[in-house]
Design a protein around this motif. Sequence first.
Motif, PDB file in Angstrom:
ATOM      1  N   GLU A 289      24.452  18.828  -1.719  1.00  0.00           N
ATOM      2  CA  GLU A 289      25.257  17.671  -1.303  1.00  0.00           C
ATOM      3  C   GLU A 289      24.454  16.699  -0.445  1.00  0.00           C
ATOM      4  O   GLU A 289      24.499  15.486  -0.652  1.00  0.00           O
ATOM      5  CB  GLU A 289      26.474  18.133  -0.501  1.00  0.00           C
ATOM      6  CG  GLU A 289      27.452  18.989  -1.265  1.00  0.00           C
ATOM      7  CD  GLU A 289      28.467  19.603  -0.326  1.00  0.00           C
ATOM      8  OE1 GLU A 289      29.528  18.973  -0.154  1.00  0.00           O
ATOM      9  OE2 GLU A 289      28.189  20.675   0.233  1.00  0.00           O
ATOM     10  N   VAL A 290      23.714  17.251   0.528  1.00  0.00           N
ATOM     11  CA  VAL A 290      22.944  16.398   1.442  1.00  0.00           C
ATOM     12  C   VAL A 290      21.858  15.649   0.679  1.00  0.00           C
ATOM     13  O   VAL A 290      21.702  14.434   0.844  1.00  0.00           O
ATOM     14  CB  VAL A 290      22.317  17.236   2.582  1.00  0.00           C
ATOM     15  CG1 VAL A 290      21.421  16.378   3.455  1.00  0.00           C
ATOM     16  CG2 VAL A 290      23.403  17.889   3.417  1.00  0.00           C
TER      17      VAL A 290
ATOM     18  N   GLN B 197      27.381  14.828   9.623  1.00  0.00           N
ATOM     19  CA  GLN B 197      28.493  15.294   8.799  1.00  0.00           C
ATOM     20  C   GLN B 197      28.212  16.664   8.194  1.00  0.00           C
ATOM     21  O   GLN B 197      29.107  17.493   8.078  1.00  0.00           O
ATOM     22  CB  GLN B 197      28.770  14.285   7.687  1.00  0.00           C
ATOM     23  CG  GLN B 197      29.891  14.671   6.752  1.00  0.00           C
ATOM     24  CD  GLN B 197      30.074  13.638   5.642  1.00  0.00           C
ATOM     25  OE1 GLN B 197      29.371  12.644   5.572  1.00  0.00           O
ATOM     26  NE2 GLN B 197      31.026  13.896   4.777  1.00  0.00           N
ATOM     27  N   PHE B 198      26.951  16.920   7.831  1.00  0.00           N
ATOM     28  CA  PHE B 198      26.603  18.178   7.181  1.00  0.00           C
ATOM     29  C   PHE B 198      25.915  19.160   8.124  1.00  0.00           C
ATOM     30  O   PHE B 198      25.323  20.140   7.679  1.00  0.00           O
ATOM     31  CB  PHE B 198      25.719  17.902   5.958  1.00  0.00           C
ATOM     32  CG  PHE B 198      26.457  17.214   4.849  1.00  0.00           C
ATOM     33  CD1 PHE B 198      27.283  17.926   3.999  1.00  0.00           C
ATOM     34  CD2 PHE B 198      26.357  15.840   4.669  1.00  0.00           C
ATOM     35  CE1 PHE B 198      27.972  17.292   2.983  1.00  0.00           C
ATOM     36  CE2 PHE B 198      27.035  15.204   3.651  1.00  0.00           C
ATOM     37  CZ  PHE B 198      27.851  15.935   2.805  1.00  0.00           C
ATOM     38  N   ASN B 199      25.994  18.918   9.431  1.00  0.00           N
ATOM     39  CA  ASN B 199      25.440  19.808  10.456  1.00  0.00           C
ATOM     40  C   ASN B 199      23.958  20.092  10.268  1.00  0.00           C
ATOM     41  O   ASN B 199      23.504  21.230  10.430  1.00  0.00           O
ATOM     42  CB  ASN B 199      26.221  21.129  10.523  1.00  0.00           C
ATOM     43  CG  ASN B 199      27.637  20.936  10.972  1.00  0.00           C
ATOM     44  OD1 ASN B 199      27.905  20.102  11.837  1.00  0.00           O
ATOM     45  ND2 ASN B 199      28.558  21.671  10.387  1.00  0.00           N
ATOM     46  N   CYS B 200      23.208  19.063   9.926  1.00  0.00           N
ATOM     47  CA  CYS B 200      21.758  19.203   9.814  1.00  0.00           C
ATOM     48  C   CYS B 200      21.156  19.187  11.224  1.00  0.00           C
ATOM     49  O   CYS B 200      21.718  18.603  12.137  1.00  0.00           O
ATOM     50  CB  CYS B 200      21.164  18.062   8.995  1.00  0.00           C
ATOM     51  SG  CYS B 200      21.777  17.975   7.310  1.00  0.00           S
TER      52      CYS B 200
ATOM     53  N   ARG C   1      23.366  12.872  -1.414  1.00  0.00           N
ATOM     54  CA  ARG C   1      23.807  11.729  -0.609  1.00  0.00           C
ATOM     55  C   ARG C   1      22.628  10.908  -0.088  1.00  0.00           C
ATOM     56  O   ARG C   1      22.668   9.684  -0.086  1.00  0.00           O
ATOM     57  CB  ARG C   1      24.648  12.208   0.574  1.00  0.00           C
ATOM     58  CG  ARG C   1      25.954  12.887   0.216  1.00  0.00           C
ATOM     59  CD  ARG C   1      27.083  11.914  -0.039  1.00  0.00           C
ATOM     60  NE  ARG C   1      27.375  11.037   1.064  1.00  0.00           N
ATOM     61  CZ  ARG C   1      28.221  11.290   2.052  1.00  0.00           C
ATOM     62  NH1 ARG C   1      28.882  12.436   2.065  1.00  0.00           N
ATOM     63  NH2 ARG C   1      28.413  10.421   3.009  1.00  0.00           N
TER      64      ARG C   1
ATOM     65  N   ILE D  53      25.228  11.105   7.746  1.00  0.00           N
ATOM     66  CA  ILE D  53      25.070  12.231   6.809  1.00  0.00           C
ATOM     67  C   ILE D  53      24.512  13.448   7.544  1.00  0.00           C
ATOM     68  O   ILE D  53      24.985  14.576   7.352  1.00  0.00           O
ATOM     69  CB  ILE D  53      24.144  11.823   5.635  1.00  0.00           C
ATOM     70  CG1 ILE D  53      24.834  10.762   4.782  1.00  0.00           C
ATOM     71  CG2 ILE D  53      23.774  13.036   4.787  1.00  0.00           C
ATOM     72  CD1 ILE D  53      23.953  10.134   3.740  1.00  0.00           C
TER      73      ILE D  53
ATOM     74  N   ARG E  79      24.591  23.729   1.981  1.00  0.00           N
ATOM     75  CA  ARG E  79      25.013  22.335   1.767  1.00  0.00           C
ATOM     76  C   ARG E  79      23.880  21.475   1.215  1.00  0.00           C
ATOM     77  O   ARG E  79      23.991  20.255   1.167  1.00  0.00           O
ATOM     78  CB  ARG E  79      25.495  21.711   3.087  1.00  0.00           C
ATOM     79  CG  ARG E  79      26.566  22.458   3.863  1.00  0.00           C
ATOM     80  CD  ARG E  79      27.894  22.549   3.159  1.00  0.00           C
ATOM     81  NE  ARG E  79      28.567  21.324   2.867  1.00  0.00           N
ATOM     82  CZ  ARG E  79      29.387  20.672   3.678  1.00  0.00           C
ATOM     83  NH1 ARG E  79      29.631  21.136   4.864  1.00  0.00           N
ATOM     84  NH2 ARG E  79      29.975  19.575   3.275  1.00  0.00           N
TER      85      ARG E  79
ATOM     86  N   ILE F 116      18.072  21.197   6.765  1.00  0.00           N
ATOM     87  CA  ILE F 116      19.303  21.088   5.979  1.00  0.00           C
ATOM     88  C   ILE F 116      19.831  22.494   5.709  1.00  0.00           C
ATOM     89  O   ILE F 116      19.098  23.337   5.197  1.00  0.00           O
ATOM     90  CB  ILE F 116      19.044  20.357   4.644  1.00  0.00           C
ATOM     91  CG1 ILE F 116      18.493  18.950   4.900  1.00  0.00           C
ATOM     92  CG2 ILE F 116      20.316  20.288   3.813  1.00  0.00           C
ATOM     93  CD1 ILE F 116      18.095  18.207   3.637  1.00  0.00           C
TER      94      ILE F 116
END
Length: 105
Positions: free
Chosen positions: A87-88, A60-63, A91, A57, A84, A80
């Motif tokens: 969403e993060v 995927q979300f470029n954290c 999830r 995760i 996004r 974060i």
Amino acid sequence: MVSRYFGGTLLGVPGLINAYKTAASLTLQITPVVQKQVEAPYRVQFDYTIMNQVMMIVKQFNCTVISQDMQLFCMMTIGIPKNRMDEVLYRLKDMQNVEVEKHVP
């Protein structure tokens, strides 16, 4: 940086304005622009056995991983991206044995 070696007024006010303007313009032309996303820091605590799912995760979300302590129980501080965030957080909170809280530095 613009520096004046001579304190006289031979250039005059328009000459000084033009010199500073030209120096600033050249600086902005050769300096690369770096874009960074706006992030909010969160602390994530989870069991070591689900580290792969959490890291998936995060990637995927470029954290951004700010800090991490990986032992039997893991703790990470991640940035974060604000665009996004919903969403993060959804999830991560949807996973079992994962605690997420806003990190105040």
